[in-house]
Scaffold this motif. Structure first.
Motif, PDB file in Angstrom:
ATOM      1  N   ILE A  96       0.853  -1.183   0.000  1.00  0.00           N
ATOM      2  CA  ILE A  96       0.000   0.000   0.000  1.00  0.00           C
ATOM      3  C   ILE A  96       0.892   1.237   0.000  1.00  0.00           C
TER       4      ILE A  96
ATOM      5  N   GLU B 239       1.182   5.566  -0.322  1.00  0.00           N
ATOM      6  CA  GLU B 239       0.515   6.853  -0.178  1.00  0.00           C
ATOM      7  C   GLU B 239       0.527   7.524  -1.549  1.00  0.00           C
TER       8      GLU B 239
ATOM      9  N   ARG C  36     -11.845   1.579  -5.031  1.00  0.00           N
ATOM     10  CA  ARG C  36     -12.607   1.707  -3.787  1.00  0.00           C
ATOM     11  C   ARG C  36     -12.783   3.187  -3.530  1.00  0.00           C
TER      12      ARG C  36
ATOM     13  N   GLY D  96     -11.765   8.245   1.786  1.00  0.00           N
ATOM     14  CA  GLY D  96     -10.610   7.797   1.021  1.00  0.00           C
ATOM     15  C   GLY D  96     -10.964   7.198  -0.308  1.00  0.00           C
TER      16      GLY D  96
ATOM     17  N   GLU E 148      -9.064   4.400  -3.299  1.00  0.00           N
ATOM     18  CA  GLU E 148      -7.961   3.548  -3.719  1.00  0.00           C
ATOM     19  C   GLU E 148      -7.973   3.451  -5.234  1.00  0.00           C
TER      20      GLU E 148
ATOM     21  N   THR F  15      -2.122   7.681 -13.526  1.00  0.00           N
ATOM     22  CA  THR F  15      -2.161   7.748 -12.067  1.00  0.00           C
ATOM     23  C   THR F  15      -2.010   9.190 -11.587  1.00  0.00           C
TER      24      THR F  15
ATOM     25  N   LEU G 140      -5.781   9.413  -0.567  1.00  0.00           N
ATOM     26  CA  LEU G 140      -5.605   8.565  -1.745  1.00  0.00           C
ATOM     27  C   LEU G 140      -4.555   7.485  -1.487  1.00  0.00           C
ATOM     28  N   PHE G 141      -4.848   6.298  -2.021  1.00  0.00           N
ATOM     29  CA  PHE G 141      -3.949   5.156  -1.885  1.00  0.00           C
ATOM     30  C   PHE G 141      -3.725   4.482  -3.236  1.00  0.00           C
ATOM     31  N   TYR G 142      -2.537   3.954  -3.392  1.00  0.00           N
ATOM     32  CA  TYR G 142      -2.178   3.134  -4.551  1.00  0.00           C
ATOM     33  C   TYR G 142      -1.759   1.789  -3.976  1.00  0.00           C
ATOM     34  N   SER G 143      -2.496   0.749  -4.296  1.00  0.00           N
ATOM     35  CA  SER G 143      -2.195  -0.580  -3.766  1.00  0.00           C
ATOM     36  C   SER G 143      -1.895  -1.533  -4.909  1.00  0.00           C
TER      37      SER G 143
ATOM     38  N   SER H 198      -0.630  -5.471   3.060  1.00  0.00           N
ATOM     39  CA  SER H 198      -1.944  -6.036   3.317  1.00  0.00           C
ATOM     40  C   SER H 198      -1.911  -7.541   3.083  1.00  0.00           C
TER      41      SER H 198
END
Length: 149
Positions: free
Chosen positions: A8, A10, A79, A84, A86, A105, A119-122, A145
């Motif tokens: 995960i 940021e 998500r 938030g 993702e 992105t 915001l998240f980039y997984s 995760s």
């Protein structure tokens, strides 16, 4: 039982990225025209092969990177909540390794609908191409995760 290990990152807002891609965003005239075209003519084969079978698979808000007249990569809300979002990212196989996923992105991180969200980039631990996008953008690893299914 199947396990999935993920990473995960940021994802800062308004991420800068110098790329040559033309960006198309959901909610704009060009974005609405793109979805109308896909609804009428079908999704391009390179994206169809990655699971985008019709416009309902394009989750808003999204940002697409175009290479010439072709959509090469799409960043979308995998998500989304009030707090938030993702990012989900797909890049057609013919366009991988050219910085187009990073461009999509970065464009997604600038969308107005996302300003009030974290915001998240997984990515999956085994998805080295996705990890190269994170590295290209200088994203900071925040954690890991584990999904059990």
């Amino acid at each position: 039982m199947k396990y999935n290990f993920g990473l995960i990152y940021e994802l800062p807002h308004a991420l800068a990225y110098e790329g040559r891609a033309r960006l198309i965003e959901s909610g704009t005239g060009e974005g609405r025209e793109l979805t109308r075209t896909w609804a009428a003519n079908g999704v391009p084969q390179g994206l169809f092969d990655l699971g985008f079978h019709d416009v309902t698979d394009l989750w808003e808000p999204w940002c697409a990177a175009a290479a010439g007249d072709e959509i090469a990569s799409i960043a979308f809300a995998a998500r989304l909540s009030d707090a938030g979002a993702e990012l989900g990212l797909v890049t057609a196989k013919a366009f991988r390794g050219q910085g187009l996923g990073a461009a999509a992105t970065a464009g997604w991180s600038r969308l107005p609908e996302l300003r009030s969200r974290t915001l998240f980039y997984s990515t999956d631990r085994e998805n080295h191409a996705s990890q190269r996008v994170a590295a290209r953008l200088g994203l900071r690893l925040r954690g890991a995760s584990l999904r059990v299914g």
